[in-house]
Motif scaffolding. Structure first.
Motif, PDB file in Angstrom:
ATOM      1  N   SER A   3      -4.882   6.891  -0.851  1.00 50.65           N
ATOM      2  CA  SER A   3      -4.275   5.554  -0.597  1.00 50.65           C
ATOM      3  C   SER A   3      -4.423   4.560  -1.873  1.00 50.65           C
ATOM      4  CB  SER A   3      -5.031   4.852   0.673  1.00 50.65           C
ATOM      5  OG  SER A   3      -5.124   5.523   1.676  1.00 50.65           O
ATOM      6  N   TYR A  14      -4.399   1.888   9.581  1.00 53.83           N
ATOM      7  CA  TYR A  14      -3.847   3.192   8.952  1.00 53.83           C
ATOM      8  C   TYR A  14      -4.773   4.429   9.238  1.00 53.83           C
ATOM      9  CZ  TYR A  14      -2.298   6.835   6.031  1.00 53.83           C
ATOM     10  OH  TYR A  14      -2.005   8.330   5.721  1.00 53.83           O
ATOM     11  N   GLN A  61      -5.694  -1.135   6.110  1.00 56.89           N
ATOM     12  CA  GLN A  61      -6.110   0.119   5.880  1.00 56.89           C
ATOM     13  C   GLN A  61      -6.973   0.409   7.045  1.00 56.89           C
ATOM     14  OE1 GLN A  61      -6.452   1.748   2.618  1.00 56.89           O
ATOM     15  NE2 GLN A  61      -7.081   3.448   4.054  1.00 56.89           N
ATOM     16  N   VAL A 101      -6.292  12.421   2.118  1.00 60.43           N
ATOM     17  CA  VAL A 101      -5.617  11.278   2.260  1.00 60.43           C
ATOM     18  C   VAL A 101      -5.788  10.510   0.932  1.00 60.43           C
ATOM     19  CG1 VAL A 101      -4.783   9.297   3.457  1.00 60.43           C
ATOM     20  CG2 VAL A 101      -5.940  11.132   4.738  1.00 60.43           C
ATOM     21  N   GLU A 106      -6.913  -1.460  -5.243  1.00 55.60           N
ATOM     22  CA  GLU A 106      -7.773  -0.587  -4.526  1.00 55.60           C
ATOM     23  C   GLU A 106      -7.160   0.707  -4.339  1.00 55.60           C
ATOM     24  OE1 GLU A 106      -8.097  -4.339  -1.159  1.00 55.60           O
ATOM     25  OE2 GLU A 106      -7.200  -2.325  -0.603  1.00 55.60           O
ATOM     26  N   GLN A 122       0.842  -1.268  -0.064  1.00 53.73           N
ATOM     27  CA  GLN A 122       0.042   0.110  -0.172  1.00 53.73           C
ATOM     28  C   GLN A 122       0.652   1.220  -0.092  1.00 53.73           C
ATOM     29  OE1 GLN A 122      -2.511  -0.084   3.488  1.00 53.73           O
ATOM     30  NE2 GLN A 122      -4.142   0.011   2.086  1.00 53.73           N
ATOM     31  N   HIS A 182       0.154   5.178   0.869  1.00 54.71           N
ATOM     32  CA  HIS A 182      -0.737   6.295   1.394  1.00 54.71           C
ATOM     33  C   HIS A 182      -0.198   7.864   1.352  1.00 54.71           C
ATOM     34  CE1 HIS A 182      -3.335   3.362   3.529  1.00 54.71           C
ATOM     35  NE2 HIS A 182      -2.092   2.994   3.929  1.00 54.71           N
ATOM     36  N   SER A 183      -0.914   8.757   1.131  1.00 48.59           N
ATOM     37  CA  SER A 183      -0.546  10.078   0.704  1.00 48.59           C
ATOM     38  C   SER A 183      -1.350  10.772   1.822  1.00 48.59           C
ATOM     39  CB  SER A 183      -0.340  10.505  -0.550  1.00 48.59           C
ATOM     40  OG  SER A 183      -0.117  11.824  -0.737  1.00 48.59           O
ATOM     41  N   PHE A 184      -0.850  11.499   2.748  1.00 47.74           N
ATOM     42  CA  PHE A 184      -1.511  12.413   3.552  1.00 47.74           C
ATOM     43  C   PHE A 184      -1.103  13.721   3.590  1.00 47.74           C
ATOM     44  CE2 PHE A 184      -3.854  13.017   7.611  1.00 47.74           C
ATOM     45  CZ  PHE A 184      -3.135  14.129   8.396  1.00 47.74           C
ATOM     46  N   ASP A 231      -9.910  10.082   1.128  1.00 47.66           N
ATOM     47  CA  ASP A 231     -10.459  10.813   2.177  1.00 47.66           C
ATOM     48  C   ASP A 231     -10.355  12.108   2.418  1.00 47.66           C
ATOM     49  OD1 ASP A 231      -9.140   7.947   3.220  1.00 47.66           O
ATOM     50  OD2 ASP A 231     -11.012   7.994   4.226  1.00 47.66           O
ATOM     51  N   CYS A 279     -17.287  -7.022   1.712  1.00 46.87           N
ATOM     52  CA  CYS A 279     -18.176  -5.750   2.374  1.00 46.87           C
ATOM     53  C   CYS A 279     -18.773  -6.031   3.760  1.00 46.87           C
ATOM     54  CB  CYS A 279     -18.893  -5.373   1.203  1.00 46.87           C
ATOM     55  SG  CYS A 279     -18.335  -4.545  -0.382  1.00 46.87           S
ATOM     56  N   TRP A 292      -4.169   7.700  11.596  1.00 46.86           N
ATOM     57  CA  TRP A 292      -4.217   9.193  11.363  1.00 46.86           C
ATOM     58  C   TRP A 292      -5.505   9.999  12.003  1.00 46.86           C
ATOM     59  CZ3 TRP A 292      -8.023  12.100   9.135  1.00 46.86           C
ATOM     60  CH2 TRP A 292      -8.696  11.281   8.115  1.00 46.86           C
ATOM     61  N   LEU A 313     -15.715  -2.808  -7.675  1.00 49.02           N
ATOM     62  CA  LEU A 313     -16.533  -2.552  -6.289  1.00 49.02           C
ATOM     63  C   LEU A 313     -16.467  -0.998  -6.128  1.00 49.02           C
ATOM     64  CD1 LEU A 313     -18.189  -3.300  -3.753  1.00 49.02           C
ATOM     65  CD2 LEU A 313     -15.823  -3.840  -2.932  1.00 49.02           C
ATOM     66  N   LEU A 367     -16.036  13.477   7.673  1.00 45.09           N
ATOM     67  CA  LEU A 367     -14.990  13.028   6.761  1.00 45.09           C
ATOM     68  C   LEU A 367     -15.822  12.219   5.559  1.00 45.09           C
ATOM     69  CD1 LEU A 367     -12.112  11.550   6.329  1.00 45.09           C
ATOM     70  CD2 LEU A 367     -12.664   9.735   7.862  1.00 45.09           C
ATOM     71  N   GLN A 377      -8.262   4.755  -2.560  1.00 44.38           N
ATOM     72  CA  GLN A 377      -9.470   5.100  -1.325  1.00 44.38           C
ATOM     73  C   GLN A 377      -8.879   6.621  -1.316  1.00 44.38           C
ATOM     74  OE1 GLN A 377     -10.464   3.156   2.063  1.00 44.38           O
ATOM     75  NE2 GLN A 377     -10.153   4.845   3.409  1.00 44.38           N
ATOM     76  N   SER A 415     -21.586   0.271  -0.360  1.00 47.66           N
ATOM     77  CA  SER A 415     -20.904  -0.351  -1.538  1.00 47.66           C
ATOM     78  C   SER A 415     -21.702  -0.814  -2.493  1.00 47.66           C
ATOM     79  CB  SER A 415     -19.833  -1.194  -0.923  1.00 47.66           C
ATOM     80  OG  SER A 415     -19.264  -1.008   0.245  1.00 47.66           O
TER      81      SER A 415
END
Lengths: 363, 170, 76
Positions: free
Chosen positions: A356, C51, C48, A354, A338, A44, A46-48, A342, C39, C55, A275, A315, A340, A267
């Motif tokens: 991901s 994480y 995930q 964020v 995947e 994975q 992630h960039s925050f 946020d 799901c 944060w 998905l 959020l 994501q 979902s």
């Protein structure tokens, strides 16, 4: 000179740990030919980024391997490259400051009939913070797997390093939690849980200063914090590949911070391959009993930590999972990509975004 | 405090001890196998009675069960290997929607017999308590070995057990 | 803010009550097709979830409460 040497040393320790972690992961990946069951490799990124001027780029590798039908191992290794141009850092570092957090997490899983035991630990190192923790959890299925009761305990030893004095403080955390998971029907499942966390030791922010009688000083907060949370989560399957999620948590602690978190999501499978999910989370908290925007007189406790102020937030989360029919990039069938995103918006003018991206590979 | 601590230890011990015991009510080794009459892929009726005198592996699986996906080709290989010696497999599919089973089978060529039980009558009769489950029936029509879950170790056990059962005379 | 809190606690209570009000049926191991879907699994992606919790607890005054994976196919 001394400061530079010590910084060099912690970077070296961080790198060594990183190498050990990487070697451990590679060793496990290379170990094939053992009794096989479901194993998963998860990579994975992630960039925050937030409005306090902090950006963090975090790659991580998570490997879960079953060694037999009774024993499994999980190893996680990650790096957080933290760049902070925040108000706290800008005082001394107008060009911004860089830090790296390296962490390694491992857990051994063992099935004992209908019960499951997990023992694990985590080591985390960054410039001004070191942490080690150990965790034990036990869960048991009842009623043909319709009911699961689980309990966990973890102990953490944290060492924040003050800046720029370089004094190392200590913080001890005990965490105990229990959960009940119950299947209500073929399409409904609910989980209730309770979590108790006791933290003792240094808990002020080593960087943030508040105004006491006009002077900017580092905060002083109580040495003990007892935190409790109760939560309920529901998952509901509807017709035609649609699923609903609802999570609620009520939190309260001995500093009088209390919060409610409610998150609702849905979902949907647009095809067996795509998905898409979306959720929204409401958050609302009261402030610590000693929180003030600025202080006068002789307060016993004072803090500039924005996390102890009352505020609320929303959020938004969007998620897409792509699982092609015949694998991806030559990787096995069942490999999934995947993404994501946020977006966090606080009433305290704080915002964060964020992103991901991850690749999940079963083997 | 002491009382609370001993209660906690007792609860923990009970959870683990209880967990180590096997699941309830599955057809036990030695008991006669329940009758099985299901529809196969080709529309014909498949039954355990028709296989009397043979060693039969009744394997319960579903398309949504990850260990079943791993097991499927291996069980088919077992069938190919031991069939000439009087071994048969009835791979009972438990998907509630035939479409899910058909999508699964379409991508997996196989020789063994697949039967469908969307209503779940046969797993109930066999007392199935975990997915996947398999029952090895001897030439005498009695259940001789039961496996719940799947792994390479289970596959090795199958070979030993099938050899043992094939060597027996009805 | 108190009004908002009250509304959230109320919605949370409704969710809880409706969840418990539905009859607790015993779902057989072979009837878990929907429950097996990621799901429907609590913290299907543990990495995930960890994480996100990390944060969020670093930017809020609350922590913990959602620690457990659960549900799933129940395969042995």
């Amino acid at each position: 000179m001394q400061v530079r040497q010590r910084r060099g040393r912690s970077a070296r320790v961080g790198t060594s740990l990183g190498l050990i972690g990487l070697l451990a992961v590679l060793a496990l990946v290379a170990v094939t030919g053992l009794d096989w069951a479901q194993s998963t490799l998860y990579v994975q990124l992630h960039s925050f980024g937030d409005t306090r001027g902090v950006t963090v780029l975090s790659p991580l590798v998570d490997l879960e391997k079953d060694f037999s039908d009774r024993t499994g191992l999980r190893v996680k290794f990650g790096v957080d490259a933290v760049t902070a141009a925040s108000d706290a850092c800008a005082r001394c570092h107008p060009q911004g400051a860089q830090d790296r957090r390296t962490y390694a997490d491992f857990a051994l899983l063992r099935k004992l009939g209908s019960a499951r035991l997990e023992l694990g630990g985590e080591i985390s190192r960054e410039n001004f913070y070191a942490s080690e923790s150990v965790t034990a959890s036990l869960s048991r299925d009842f009623n043909r797997g319709n009911t699961t009761i689980a309990g966990a305990y973890s102990f953490s030893l944290n060492n924040p390093e003050l800046h720029p004095s370089r004094n190392v403080e200590q913080q001890i955390s005990h965490d105990a939690s229990i959960a009940l998971t119950q299947t209500l029907s073929k399409t409904t499942i609910v989980q209730l849980s309770y979590d108790f966390n006791r933290i003792s030791g240094y808990q002020s922010s080593p960087f943030l200063r508040t105004s006491v009688n006009g002077q900017m000083v580092l905060g002083v907060v109580p040495d003990l914090r007892n935190r409790q949370a109760v939560s309920v989560r529901v998952r509901q399957a509807l017709h035609a590949g649609t699923y609903l999620q609802a999570d609620f948590r009520h939190y309260f602690d001995s500093w009088s911070v209390g919060s409610n978190t409610l998150s609702l999501g849905a979902s949907h499978y647009f095809s067996p391959v795509w998905l898409v999910g979306f959720s929204y989370r409401w958050y609302d908290q009261t402030g610590a009993f000693f929180y003030q925007p600025e202080y006068f007189g002789t307060p016993e406790y004072f803090t500039a930590d924005y996390r102890l102020a009352p505020f609320s937030s929303g959020l938004y989360t969007g998620r897409v999972v792509y699982t092609p029919e015949d694998g991806l990039f030559g990787l096995p069938k069942g490999t999934a990509l995947e993404f994501q995103y946020d977006r966090y918006v606080g009433s305290n003018q704080f915002q964060a975004a964020v992103f991901s991206g991850g690749l999940r590979i079963p083997f | 405090m002491r009382g609370r601590r001993s209660t906690l230890s007792f609860l923990l011990a009970a959870m683990v001890a209880g967990g180590a015991a096997p699941g309830a009510q599955a057809v036990a080794p030695g008991q006669p196998a329940p009758d099985l009459r299901l529809q196969a892929e080709d529309g014909k009726v498949v039954s355990l009675a028709a296989d009397k005198g043979k060693v039969v592996l009744v394997d319960f699986w579903a398309s949504w069960c990850p260990p079943c996906k791993t097991a499927f080709p291996e069980v088919d290989s077992l069938y190919r290997e031991f069939q000439p010696r009087g071994f048969d497999v009835i791979a009972v599919n438990l998907d509630e929607r035939r479409r899910d089973a058909e999508d699964f089978l379409a991508g997996r060529p196989h020789v063994m017999q697949v039967a469908f039980d969307p209503e779940g009558k046969s797993p109930r009769a066999f007392g199935l308590w975990g997915m996947p489950s398999s029952f090895l029936v001897g030439r005498d029509g009695r259940v001789r070995f039961v496996h719940v879950g799947y792994s390479g170790k289970v596959l090795d056990s199958y070979r030993r057990e099938i050899e043992q059962l094939l060597a027996e005379r009805p | 803010m108190r009004q908002r809190t009250r509304v959230m606690v109320l919605v949370g209570g409704v969710v809880l009550c409706s969840a418990l009000a539905a009859s607790c049926a015993t779902v057989q191991p072979w009837e878990r097709r929907e429950l097996a879907n990621p799901c429907m699994v609590f913290d299907a992606s543990a990495a995930q979830a960890a994480y996100d919790a990390h944060w969020q607890s670093a930017r809020e005054g609350s922590a913990g409460g959602f620690g457990f994976q659960g549900g799933g196919c129940g395969c042995k």
